[in-house]
Design a protein around this motif. Structure first.
Motif, mmCIF file in Angstrom:
data_model
loop_
_atom_site.group_PDB
_atom_site.id
_atom_site.type_symbol
_atom_site.label_atom_id
_atom_site.label_comp_id
_atom_site.label_asym_id
_atom_site.label_seq_id
_atom_site.Cartn_x
_atom_site.Cartn_y
_atom_site.Cartn_z
ATOM 1 N N PRO A 1 -8.617 7.888 3.220
ATOM 2 C CA PRO A 1 -9.329 8.323 2.273
ATOM 3 C C PRO A 1 -9.524 6.956 1.213
ATOM 4 O O PRO A 1 -10.352 6.690 0.345
ATOM 5 N N GLY A 2 -8.677 6.145 1.510
ATOM 6 C CA GLY A 2 -8.641 4.638 0.878
ATOM 7 C C GLY A 2 -7.878 4.905 -0.507
ATOM 8 O O GLY A 2 -7.729 5.892 -1.031
ATOM 9 N N GLY B 1 -16.283 2.251 0.623
ATOM 10 C CA GLY B 1 -15.888 2.094 -0.735
ATOM 11 C C GLY B 1 -14.497 2.181 -0.646
ATOM 12 O O GLY B 1 -13.642 2.726 0.131
ATOM 13 N N GLY B 2 -13.694 1.305 -1.492
ATOM 14 C CA GLY B 2 -12.268 1.372 -1.491
ATOM 15 C C GLY B 2 -11.818 0.638 -0.418
ATOM 16 O O GLY B 2 -12.404 -0.172 0.098
ATOM 17 N N GLY B 3 -10.608 1.045 0.058
ATOM 18 C CA GLY B 3 -9.923 0.327 1.017
ATOM 19 C C GLY B 3 -8.530 0.587 1.284
ATOM 20 O O GLY B 3 -7.919 1.516 0.741
ATOM 21 N N HIS C 1 -2.020 -7.571 2.137
ATOM 22 C CA HIS C 1 -3.497 -7.846 2.933
ATOM 23 C C HIS C 1 -4.512 -6.503 2.282
ATOM 24 O O HIS C 1 -4.006 -5.462 2.689
ATOM 25 N N TRP C 2 -5.704 -6.762 1.712
ATOM 26 C CA TRP C 2 -6.551 -5.817 1.490
ATOM 27 C C TRP C 2 -7.540 -5.595 2.558
ATOM 28 O O TRP C 2 -8.208 -6.702 3.158
ATOM 29 N N VAL C 3 -7.777 -4.645 3.134
ATOM 30 C CA VAL C 3 -8.897 -4.155 4.068
ATOM 31 C C VAL C 3 -9.819 -3.387 3.590
ATOM 32 O O VAL C 3 -9.433 -2.021 3.115
ATOM 33 N N LEU D 1 3.630 -1.209 5.587
ATOM 34 C CA LEU D 1 3.405 -0.164 4.763
ATOM 35 C C LEU D 1 1.921 -0.031 4.156
ATOM 36 O O LEU D 1 1.269 -1.151 3.796
ATOM 37 N N ILE D 2 1.203 1.073 4.567
ATOM 38 C CA ILE D 2 -0.122 0.979 4.490
ATOM 39 C C ILE D 2 -0.691 1.930 3.319
ATOM 40 O O ILE D 2 -0.317 3.283 3.715
ATOM 41 N N PHE D 3 -1.305 1.548 2.391
ATOM 42 C CA PHE D 3 -1.461 2.467 1.277
ATOM 43 C C PHE D 3 -3.130 2.743 1.488
ATOM 44 O O PHE D 3 -3.950 1.897 1.781
ATOM 45 N N GLY D 4 -3.452 4.244 1.207
ATOM 46 C CA GLY D 4 -4.713 4.628 1.369
ATOM 47 C C GLY D 4 -4.965 5.253 2.651
ATOM 48 O O GLY D 4 -6.167 5.614 3.105
#
Length: 356
Positions: free
Chosen positions: A49-50, A88-90, A81-83, A34-37
């Motif tokens: 957009p992140g 900026g953002g991620g 996990h943060w990428v 599940l990927i947010f951003g």
């Protein structure tokens, strides 16, 4: 399976329920991320957009707590996990493994969710009946794979005590997986001495150590000390001889299984199998199965001064272990059960690598 989300879940009940539906549907299916951003259209990412959480650690903690308290039963093995993005953002990624304890209920709306190519959906009564039945039969299917693998090698191990180990991704039990094992990427057997040989079989690739005719002239050519099968369906199976005779005192020959080497081999081969499976893009949770043959009359040697009574059981299959990560700590129940076969209690603070 990938699911893209433009924004992070809010604190409202509807947002929380949506997040839980996404996560539990992945756990009830084959797992996924599940990927947010990420902005998507019809399931395909179109822009990045992140997201920019005010406090990343608190955001992850909030979502972890939500999964822990509002998914029933708890979804084990889910990891964030943060990428970071250069501009900026991620992206915040939640990896959810296929579950061995499902189906999981979204406690905020009392629904069970499945997943197909179009996304998540509420499961109906028929699908739930199938899901619960499948969960109850998981242990039996794991045992079947282990038992079948034991008969998949064309070789026989030397007479005496023998260990058999299977490492099986739960996803490979629930659905047919197909990998392409070769002698180069197959699992090596236990403590290979000298050159290994390979054999392609219907099930996969077998690596084995042939007997040395100078040391074992009275054994036929199909007897080996150890072999490892890398199965085409995405699981590993290892068999090896674990004991022998030793003169403890003059004229006294004992039949022994060495506790230190056995434990090291069980842990080492389990971890090696996990690494090989991950290289083939297979992930946990894992089923680890251990069985023994030919134990009767053999003693477990802990030290030269500490050894068990002779084992009275000739063969045994230990209860399958279902775990998210394979290491010495998570494999401890199998090690403890092994000692019990020899009438001994394994010390809870014993270290495998050190043998003490």
């Amino acid at each position: 399976m990938l699911e893209f989300k433009r924004q992070l879940p809010g604190d409202g009940r509807e947002d929380k329920a949506e997040f839980l539906a996404d996560a539990t549907s992945l756990a009830n299916g084959q797992g996924g991320e599940l990927i947010f951003g990420i902005e998507d259209k019809d399931g395909v990412a179109v822009s990045m957009p992140g997201v920019q959480p005010t406090n990343l650690d608190q955001t992850i903690l909030r979502l972890e707590n939500l999964l822990r308290t509002s998914a029933d039963p708890r979804v084990v093995g889910a990891k964030f996990h943060w990428v970071p993005f250069a501009e900026g953002g991620g992206a915040l990624i939640l990896r959810v493994p296929a579950s061995f304890s499902g189906p999981h209920r979204n406690a905020l709306n009392d629904r069970f969710y499945g997943r197909n190519s179009r996304g998540k959906y509420p499961m109906d009564t028929h699908e739930l009946r199938i899901a619960f039945t499948a969960a109850e039969g998981l242990s039996d299917r794991i045992r079947v794979l282990h038992d079948r693998a034991q008969g998949a090698s064309p070789f026989r191990l030397f007479p005496g005590p023998q260990a058999f180990l299977s490492v099986i991704p739960v996803a490979a039990v629930r659905d047919v997986r197909d990998i392409a094992p070769t002698p180069e990427n197959a699992l090596a057997p236990v403590r290979p001495a000298g050159a290994m040989r390979s054999l392609h079989t219907l099930e996969g690739v077998v690596l084995h150590t042939p007997p040395d005719p100078n040391l074992f002239p009275h054994y036929p050519a199909d007897f080996v000390r150890t072999f490892a099968l890398t199965h085409r369906r995405g699981h590993m199976h290892v068999g090896w001889s674990i004991g022998g005779e030793r003169e403890l005192s003059k004229g006294q020959i004992s039949k022994l299984v060495h506790a230190v080497s056995l434990e090291q081999d069980l842990v080492g081969m389990s971890r090696s199998a996990e690494a090989k499976l991950r290289d083939a893009d297979l992930a946990g949770p894992w089923a680890v199965v251990v069985s023994y043959q030919g134990l009767e009359g053999y003693e477990l040697l802990v030290t030269n001064e500490d050894y068990s009574q002779p084992a009275w059981r000739d063969s045994a299959e230990l209860s399958p272990l279902l775990i998210d990560h394979i290491n010495e700590v998570t494999l401890a129940p199998l090690l403890s059960d092994t000692w019990l076969l020899f009438g001994m209690v394994r010390p809870p603070d014993r270290k495998v690598a050190e043998g003490r």
